[in-house]
Every structure is written in C-alpha cells, then in structure tokens.
Design a protein around this motif. Structure first.
Motif, PDB file in Angstrom:
ATOM      1  N   LEU A 191       0.885  -1.129   0.008  1.00 19.99           N
ATOM      2  CA  LEU A 191       0.037   0.012  -0.070  1.00 19.99           C
ATOM      3  C   LEU A 191       0.826   1.341  -0.052  1.00 19.99           C
ATOM      4  CD1 LEU A 191      -2.789  -1.147   2.516  1.00 19.99           C
ATOM      5  CD2 LEU A 191      -3.054  -0.820   0.279  1.00 19.99           C
ATOM      6  N   MET A 192       1.993   1.158   0.903  1.00 12.68           N
ATOM      7  CA  MET A 192       2.800   2.482   0.889  1.00 12.68           C
ATOM      8  C   MET A 192       3.471   2.496  -0.627  1.00 12.68           C
ATOM      9  SD  MET A 192       4.223   1.590   4.704  1.00 12.68           S
ATOM     10  CE  MET A 192       5.510   2.744   4.780  1.00 12.68           C
ATOM     11  N   ASN A 193       4.016   1.582  -1.114  1.00 12.81           N
ATOM     12  CA  ASN A 193       4.576   1.706  -2.431  1.00 12.81           C
ATOM     13  C   ASN A 193       3.515   2.179  -3.492  1.00 12.81           C
ATOM     14  OD1 ASN A 193       7.279   0.993  -2.408  1.00 12.81           O
ATOM     15  ND2 ASN A 193       6.876  -1.358  -1.905  1.00 12.81           N
ATOM     16  N   GLU A 194       2.369   1.907  -3.182  1.00  9.18           N
ATOM     17  CA  GLU A 194       1.342   2.522  -4.306  1.00  9.18           C
ATOM     18  C   GLU A 194       1.219   3.869  -4.152  1.00  9.18           C
ATOM     19  OE1 GLU A 194      -2.624   0.943  -3.338  1.00  9.18           O
ATOM     20  OE2 GLU A 194      -3.081   0.964  -5.485  1.00  9.18           O
ATOM     21  N   ILE A 195       1.560   4.097  -2.991  1.00  7.47           N
ATOM     22  CA  ILE A 195       1.391   5.975  -2.899  1.00  7.47           C
ATOM     23  C   ILE A 195       2.386   6.435  -3.262  1.00  7.47           C
ATOM     24  CG2 ILE A 195       1.272   7.790  -1.204  1.00  7.47           C
ATOM     25  CD1 ILE A 195      -0.388   5.923   0.494  1.00  7.47           C
ATOM     26  N   LEU A 196       3.556   6.280  -3.022  1.00  4.78           N
ATOM     27  CA  LEU A 196       4.782   6.935  -3.382  1.00  4.78           C
ATOM     28  C   LEU A 196       5.818   6.259  -4.280  1.00  4.78           C
ATOM     29  CD1 LEU A 196       5.610   8.663   0.051  1.00  4.78           C
ATOM     30  CD2 LEU A 196       4.310   9.738  -2.092  1.00  4.78           C
ATOM     31  N   LEU A 229       8.341   4.443  -3.565  1.00  3.61           N
ATOM     32  CA  LEU A 229       9.629   4.806  -2.776  1.00  3.61           C
ATOM     33  C   LEU A 229      10.118   3.353  -1.969  1.00  3.61           C
ATOM     34  CD1 LEU A 229       9.379   8.432  -1.764  1.00  3.61           C
ATOM     35  CD2 LEU A 229      10.310   7.515  -3.724  1.00  3.61           C
ATOM     36  N   GLU A 230      11.523   3.307  -1.844  1.00  2.00           N
ATOM     37  CA  GLU A 230      11.703   2.192  -0.953  1.00  2.00           C
ATOM     38  C   GLU A 230      11.917   2.819   0.469  1.00  2.00           C
ATOM     39  OE1 GLU A 230      15.663   0.737  -2.532  1.00  2.00           O
ATOM     40  OE2 GLU A 230      14.499  -0.066  -4.532  1.00  2.00           O
ATOM     41  N   GLU A 231      11.970   4.196   0.472  1.00  2.00           N
ATOM     42  CA  GLU A 231      12.171   4.650   1.865  1.00  2.00           C
ATOM     43  C   GLU A 231      10.975   5.628   2.311  1.00  2.00           C
ATOM     44  OE1 GLU A 231      15.700   7.051   2.343  1.00  2.00           O
ATOM     45  OE2 GLU A 231      16.909   5.616   1.812  1.00  2.00           O
ATOM     46  N   TYR A 232      10.504   5.407   3.525  1.00  2.00           N
ATOM     47  CA  TYR A 232       9.244   6.211   3.996  1.00  2.00           C
ATOM     48  C   TYR A 232       9.579   7.083   4.793  1.00  2.00           C
ATOM     49  CZ  TYR A 232       8.369   1.561   1.722  1.00  2.00           C
ATOM     50  OH  TYR A 232       8.374   0.703   0.951  1.00  2.00           O
ATOM     51  N   PRO A 233       9.902   8.558   4.641  1.00  2.00           N
ATOM     52  CA  PRO A 233      10.349   9.352   5.564  1.00  2.00           C
ATOM     53  C   PRO A 233       9.200   9.912   6.439  1.00  2.00           C
ATOM     54  CG  PRO A 233       9.998  10.372   3.488  1.00  2.00           C
ATOM     55  CD  PRO A 233       9.958   8.875   3.244  1.00  2.00           C
ATOM     56  N   LEU A 234       9.505   9.895   8.010  1.00  2.00           N
ATOM     57  CA  LEU A 234       8.427  10.582   8.635  1.00  2.00           C
ATOM     58  C   LEU A 234       8.641  11.985   9.010  1.00  2.00           C
ATOM     59  CD1 LEU A 234       8.917   7.723  11.346  1.00  2.00           C
ATOM     60  CD2 LEU A 234       7.099   7.834   9.360  1.00  2.00           C
ATOM     61  N   THR A 235       7.424  12.595   9.079  1.00  2.00           N
ATOM     62  CA  THR A 235       7.556  14.042   9.677  1.00  2.00           C
ATOM     63  C   THR A 235       7.289  14.089  10.954  1.00  2.00           C
ATOM     64  OG1 THR A 235       5.303  14.293   8.986  1.00  2.00           O
ATOM     65  CG2 THR A 235       6.899  14.847   7.502  1.00  2.00           C
ATOM     66  N   ASP A 236       7.535  15.072  11.870  1.00  2.00           N
ATOM     67  CA  ASP A 236       7.117  15.147  13.267  1.00  2.00           C
ATOM     68  C   ASP A 236       5.762  15.286  13.399  1.00  2.00           C
ATOM     69  OD1 ASP A 236       9.987  15.204  13.893  1.00  2.00           O
ATOM     70  OD2 ASP A 236      10.343  17.272  13.914  1.00  2.00           O
ATOM     71  N   VAL A 237       5.273  14.707  14.415  1.00  2.00           N
ATOM     72  CA  VAL A 237       3.642  14.746  14.696  1.00  2.00           C
ATOM     73  C   VAL A 237       3.791  15.259  16.140  1.00  2.00           C
ATOM     74  CG1 VAL A 237       1.743  13.353  15.019  1.00  2.00           C
ATOM     75  CG2 VAL A 237       3.129  12.805  13.094  1.00  2.00           C
ATOM     76  N   ASN A 238       2.850  16.442  16.362  1.00  2.00           N
ATOM     77  CA  ASN A 238       2.981  16.994  17.454  1.00  2.00           C
ATOM     78  C   ASN A 238       2.038  16.134  18.520  1.00  2.00           C
ATOM     79  OD1 ASN A 238       4.192  19.607  17.090  1.00  2.00           O
ATOM     80  ND2 ASN A 238       2.361  19.985  15.623  1.00  2.00           N
ATOM     81  N   SER A 239       2.700  16.019  19.821  1.00  2.00           N
ATOM     82  CA  SER A 239       1.820  15.504  20.898  1.00  2.00           C
ATOM     83  C   SER A 239       0.485  16.262  21.205  1.00  2.00           C
ATOM     84  CB  SER A 239       2.795  15.310  22.288  1.00  2.00           C
ATOM     85  OG  SER A 239       1.959  14.590  23.125  1.00  2.00           O
ATOM     86  N   VAL A 240      -0.511  15.559  20.962  1.00  2.00           N
ATOM     87  CA  VAL A 240      -1.829  16.079  21.345  1.00  2.00           C
ATOM     88  C   VAL A 240      -2.712  15.350  22.114  1.00  2.00           C
ATOM     89  CG1 VAL A 240      -2.787  14.960  19.392  1.00  2.00           C
ATOM     90  CG2 VAL A 240      -3.849  16.976  20.207  1.00  2.00           C
ATOM     91  N   CYS A 241      -3.368  16.132  22.871  1.00  2.00           N
ATOM     92  CA  CYS A 241      -4.364  15.503  23.782  1.00  2.00           C
ATOM     93  C   CYS A 241      -5.965  16.119  23.711  1.00  2.00           C
ATOM     94  CB  CYS A 241      -3.805  15.691  25.350  1.00  2.00           C
ATOM     95  SG  CYS A 241      -4.987  14.896  26.589  1.00  2.00           S
ATOM     96  N   SER A 242      -6.519  15.588  23.258  1.00  2.00           N
ATOM     97  CA  SER A 242      -7.970  15.998  22.773  1.00  2.00           C
ATOM     98  C   SER A 242      -8.889  14.991  22.396  1.00  2.00           C
ATOM     99  CB  SER A 242      -7.945  17.045  21.794  1.00  2.00           C
ATOM    100  OG  SER A 242      -9.200  17.328  21.146  1.00  2.00           O
ATOM    101  N   PRO A 243     -10.257  15.107  23.135  1.00  2.00           N
ATOM    102  CA  PRO A 243     -11.243  14.220  23.023  1.00  2.00           C
ATOM    103  C   PRO A 243     -11.677  13.887  21.447  1.00  2.00           C
ATOM    104  CG  PRO A 243     -12.302  16.308  23.875  1.00  2.00           C
ATOM    105  CD  PRO A 243     -10.574  16.229  24.002  1.00  2.00           C
TER     106      PRO A 243
END
Length: 672
Positions: free
Chosen positions: A238-243, A245-259
């Motif tokens: 599924l990931m290859n279908e999107i990009l 790519l052989e590498e799948y870089p991550l971006t920073d995700v903010n810590s969040v606390c919300s209902p």
C-alpha cells in the motif's frame, strides 16, 4: 502600515474604520494636521472677543493678555505662564516639556480655569472635557490630581487601581446590556471550543473519532483495524502504491491531547505499539492519499467494503470536510458576535452618554476610547486633552478625536517619539507648528538630573529650588549604581518561563529597611524592576514583613507619569529575551527621571554594556562622578554626607544591627 494582533487589534479596528470613512470629511483641525497650516492659529470656537474669565475673584479677557492676572496669581513661573496662555487661546495647542518641568502642573491650572468658567464652553448641549491617556496608570495619576478641583468626573474602564477613583469609575449598566454581554460571552466560549477542535486537527497527531466525521455505520475500533491493515507485507504494498519509494520518511507529529481523537501517535508510542510508526507515516503523507477517493457524495453504507488506500483517502476527505465545517461555523459565530457587539455599543452609547454628559470631566485610555468610539462621539465634547501624545500613533489620536472637538490640547515629550509610526508631536514639529516647551525642571536633585541632561536633554535647566531638596538620610550620594558580577548574573528559575534575580531583590529589600530605620516614610520609597516577575518577588517579601507593606513595586512600563522621593531600581532582566528593553530611550528616560531625592540602581554593568550600547556612556558618566561601585556608601549620624562605610552584600545590612560595621572616619559604630 500598522499591524496589530489579538485583542489590541479589535480595540484599534474601530479607529481605523473611523479614519477610513471620515478622515477628510469630519476630522477637526485638518488644516493644521493634514495640510500643515502653522500661522494665524485660530482661538477656540467657544471663545468670543468679549468672553470674560474669572479665576477666584479676578476677571480678565482670555484673548487679551494685557488683562490677565500676573503669573504669581496662578503660582507659575514665566515659561509656565506663557504655556498656560498658549493653551487657553489656541484651538490646537501643543505643550511639550522635559521630565519634571511642570507639564501636569500647567494642565491642572488650565483645567481649573475651565471649571471655574464652565458657562463659556459647557453650553448648547456641549459635553464634558475629555481626557485621553496612554496607560491606565497615567490616567489614574492624572485624574487623582484633578479630584481636588471637582468631583464631577468619571473614569471609564475597569482597570483602575486607584482607591480614590473607584467611586468615580462606576457607571450604571442596564439589564439590556447585561443580557447582550452574556450572549457575547456564551458565543465567545463556543468559538473557543471550536477553535480548540480545529487546532487539535491541525496538529495532525492521530486518528479522529468517527463521531466527528459523520460515520455511524462502523465503530472506531473497526475502522482503526481496517486502516492499520492485516500485516506488514500488505502495508508495504500500500505504501509503495502511494509513493513508489523504498524509503518512507516520517515528519514530526505533535503530541496532542484532545477528546476529538480516538487514538494518537503519542498514545501508541507510550504503549510501544508498532502501529505508531505506520500511523505516523500515513499522517505525514496526508495529501498523497487524496487521489484514492473521488470528491463526491460519501456513501457511508459502502464504507464496510472499503480498505487500504481507498479507505485512507476517504478518511482524509472526511477530515478536510469537517475542518471546512468548523471554519464555516467559526465565521457564522464571529459574525453573530460582531452583530451583538454593535448592539452592545449602541446600547451603552445610549445609556452612558446621558449620564456622562452631566459630568465636567470624563477620562479614559486610548484603548478604552477605541472600544467605545460611538460613546465618545455621542458625548459632544468640545475640549479634548491628550496626555503622552508622543507615545501614541498619530492615526490613533486622529481616529479617536470626536468631530465635536473645538479645542484640542496635546501634551508630549521634547524628544522625538520612538513608536513605529509618527506621533502628532512629530508631525506638527515637521510643519513647524508653534508650540510651547518647558525646559526648567523642578522634580529632581541636580545630581540625579545630570544623566538626563547629558544624554538626552542638553537644554534642560535645573530650577534653583532643586538644590533645596533634602538628601537621603544615611546615604551620602543621591544617585549610585551598585555593581555586582555574580555568576550567571544571580539568576534563579522559578518555573520554565519565569527567571528572577533574588540577590538584587534581597539587596533592595534590605536597603529599603535601612531607609525605613532612618525615619524615611514607606510611601516615599518605590522599587522599580524591568520585568513583572522581579516585582512579584518583592511582593513575596512584603507578605512576610509588615514594615514593607506600604512600599510599592512596579515594572518600569507601569510607572510612566508617576514619581517618588526615592527610587530603587533592579536592572535584572536585560538578557537575551529583554535585550531591547532599555535600549529604547523612552523606557530609559522613564527609569532615570522618576526620583526626587535618591536614585539607587543595582545590576551587572558589564553585562548591561555588552547587551545595550546605550549603557556605555551611562557607565562613563557614573564613573566620572563617582556614582558607581561594588558597594553602596553609607554615612553615620555624626558625619552626614560623608562616606563612613560600605554595603556590598545584602547581609552587610544585618551587620549594622550587630554593630559589626564601624565608622571609617572615627571608628564610631554605625547603627540604626
């Protein structure tokens, strides 16, 4: 171009709209302010050639200077007397002056003259004298001085800290206004709630609960399982279908606390769940998923049959749709709040103008005037007095002046203002508009005034009366800089955003106690600080020591227009965050010009000079006069004005009580 943010923008917005609509049409005195007229200044429209003023029992014609009582009658010197005549006879009058030169004194004489002759200007439905000030503190200070002249005044606004003005700061509020305010507050709460939801979504920290996305045919857990996939191999496909790519870089995700979230990346990471990395990757490539789901009506009944990238595409589509719904909801509520605010303004205008028009003087800050522009216009004030004009942008003044104004008094500093845009003082000075300037100062001992005179006001003249100001008991020098070189500047972190210098505060506390022991009244001592946190630390000392209760502490910005006999100034705070604080001349002039008898500073001079170039000449001047050192010189009762000993550290003050410190001149014990 003026740029404002947050609450202050809402205050100024009405001013900007007023200028946009009526600048050339209804602006009073536009021939002077816009077109530069600087000769043949008209007298106020309410004055006629035959008009006659009475001051106490003396009658004179204000437009005929030959009939005026002598300057001694007003208790003014020659330049102040000319300034008063200038204020009375010019429809647009500008008065500038150095600190301590008596600007406020002259204005009070002017107001008293108006109050004793109200039949001249307070007629034909004309409203009260309108007094506008830059800060709440300067407004309180000014209006307290007016109180002995009249009790027919109102101080508009809830920010007054003056006990004397508390009664005059109250206006009746109708039930209609209270109901409207309640509705506004309810909408504001709802806006805040929606804004928090939107903010949580923008953090992109996890999967949003399907309840918010309008899905009812599948549970949160079921859709979570379908989104996460069955195994690692399926995920990679599924990931290859999107990009692709052989590498799948991550971006920073903010810590969040919300209902609003069903599960967040930070939750999964805390549980050491391997799905956290996969979810983080999906969220990081949100835009790439949109091609897998067409942007048309969602068939919620068919969600069970979707999987993989199509399901992710649908999810992100629903998130975007929900965000747009929130935006639309916010716009609707903001418009509702605006309509209610307009209704409130109109209602307050009706109820307040009736009451206010009966008063002789109405005072408020410029921010308060901006919020109440329609009320100000409805007062029909013919006389407007503007305090601290040098600190206020010209358009702010222009947009606030009511069209009914026939007499405008501007009070400012002799120095060019440092605001981002021109003040009216700057503009009128460029037009070479005639004004009166007060150059003789009466406030400070000449030794204290020398810094101001040398650095900023070379034409300042000390009145002979300042030489008669008494010296500070127990301290031979009226001004002194206690220099310390503590490691890390003596900083102590109270919490993550609150750094203070307890050493400087403790030194000034002990110095204040020393002065109290010399029969100096607590009311005549003020402690000034750069940051409010330093002032709050002093307040903690006050809580545990009754002798300090009547000593007030202020940040420099809050002390504008005030003064006291003895000023103790902690300079801690000029660090990376506050680097520019005292590089601005306005703040520095305030700090250097508030004391009458004694001015004692404590700080790290080496650090000050490195961070603020303006302190280099200050250091040189202090060294030249012998007004700087690592220890404060003190004197004993037998050698008044002589240096009998030195106080380097706070604990040295305790040695005085223990008789450990002796007079260096006669080996006499210095005690309290």
């Amino acid at each position: 171009m003026a740029v404002y943010k947050g609450n202050f923008y809402r205050a100024v917005d009405s001013i900007l709209q007023s200028i946009k609509k009526n600048l050339f049409k209804e602006l009073p005195f536009k021939e002077y302010i816009l077109f530069g007229k600087n000769s043949f200044i008209e007298q106020p429209k309410y004055l006629q050639k035959a008009s006659e003023y009475t001051i106490d029992s003396f009658k004179f014609k204000p437009c005929d200077f030959n009939t005026w009582p002598p300057k001694e009658y007003f208790q003014l010197n020659a330049e102040q007397y000319l300034a008063l005549q200038h204020l009375v006879t010019n429809e647009l009058a500008l008065l500038t002056g150095y600190p301590g030169s008596g600007k406020t004194h002259v204005i009070l004489k002017f107001i008293n003259l108006l109050l004793q002759n109200k039949q001249i200007w307070h007629q034909h439905n004309s409203g009260p004298i309108l007094l506008l000030a830059f800060t709440n503190q300067s407004l309180d200070n000014f209006m307290e001085k007016i109180l002995p002249l009249t009790d027919s005044l109102v101080r508009i606004g809830t920010q007054t800290k003056s006990e004397k003005l508390k009664n005059s700061a109250k206006l009746n509020v109708s039930r209609v206004s209270l109901d409207i305010r309640k509705k506004i507050n309810n909408i504001a709460d709802e806006i805040n709630k929606v804004a928090k939801e939107a903010q949580a979504i923008f953090k992109n920290g996890g999967l949003i609960s399907i309840v918010y996305l309008g899905i009812t045919t599948i549970s949160n857990q079921d859709i979570y399982d379908k989104l996460m996939g069955n195994n690692e191999t399926e995920r990679i496909v599924l990931m290859n279908e999107i990009l692709g790519l052989e590498e799948y870089p991550l971006t920073d995700v903010n810590s969040v606390c919300s209902p609003i979230y069903y599960v967040t990346v930070s939750d999964l990471q805390a549980r050491h769940d391997r799905n956290s990395i996969y979810l983080q990757w999906r969220l990081a490539h949100k835009e790439a998923h949109k091609k897998f789901y067409p942007r048309n009506d969602v068939d919620f009944d068919n969600i069970q049959n979707l999987s993989g990238n199509k399901l992710w595409g649908l999810y992100f589509y629903l998130v975007d749709r929900y965000v747009n719904q929130l935006k639309e909801k916010l716009n609707i509520m903001e418009e509702q709040k605006r309509i209610l605010r307009d209704s409130l303004t109109e209602e307050e205008n009706i109820e307040n103008s009736k009451e206010l028009k009966q008063k002789m003087i109405v005072g408020l800050t410029f921010s308060g005037a901006a919020f109440r522009k329609s009320t100000i216009d409805a007062l029909d004030s013919s006389i407007v007095i503007v305090e601290e004009t040098s600190h206020i942008e010209h358009y702010h003044v222009l947009g606030t002046i009511p069209k009914s104004c026939k007499h405008l008094i501007l009070i400012g500093d002799n120095r060019v203002s440092e605001i981002n845009n021109y003040s009216l003082v700057d503009i009128l000075s460029e037009y070479k508009y005639p004004f009166k300037s007060l150059k003789k100062q009466f406030r400070m001992k000449s030794e204290i005034a020398f810094l101001l005179k040398t650095l900023f006001y070379p034409e300042m003249v000390n009145d002979e009366s300042v030489e008669k100001i008494s010296s500070v008991p127990g301290i031979p020098k009226p001004i002194f800089f206690i220099n310390h070189c503590l490691e890390n500047d003596g900083e102590e972190t109270i919490n993550w955003n609150r750094v203070v210098n307890l050493y400087e505060i403790e030194y000034l506390v002990q110095l204040a106690k020393f002065l109290l022991s010399k029969n100096v009244s607590a009311e005549s001592i003020t402690i000034l600080t750069i940051t409010k946190y330093q002032a709050l630390e002093f307040d903690k000392f006050k809580e545990n020591d009754e002798t300090l209760q009547k000593i007030k502490s202020w940040s420099i910005d809050k002390f504008q227009s005030l003064e006291n006999d003895i000023i103790l100034l902690s300079l801690f705070g000029i660090n990376e965050y506050y680097r520019s604080f005292l590089t601005k001349e306005t703040r520095l002039r305030v700090a250097l010009s508030r004391s009458k008898q004694g001015f004692y500073l404590i700080g790290n001079m080496e650090k000050l000079c490195k961070q603020c170039e303006i302190w280099v000449p200050i250091k040189e001047l202090l060294e030249e006069k012998g007004y700087i050192g690592n220890a404060l010189p003190i004197s004993c009762s037998s050698h008044v004005g002589k240096e009998c000993g030195f106080i380097e550290k706070p604990e040295d003050f305790s040695n005085l009580k223990s008789h450990f410190l002796t007079c260096s001149l006669e080996n006499l014990t210095i005690n309290n």
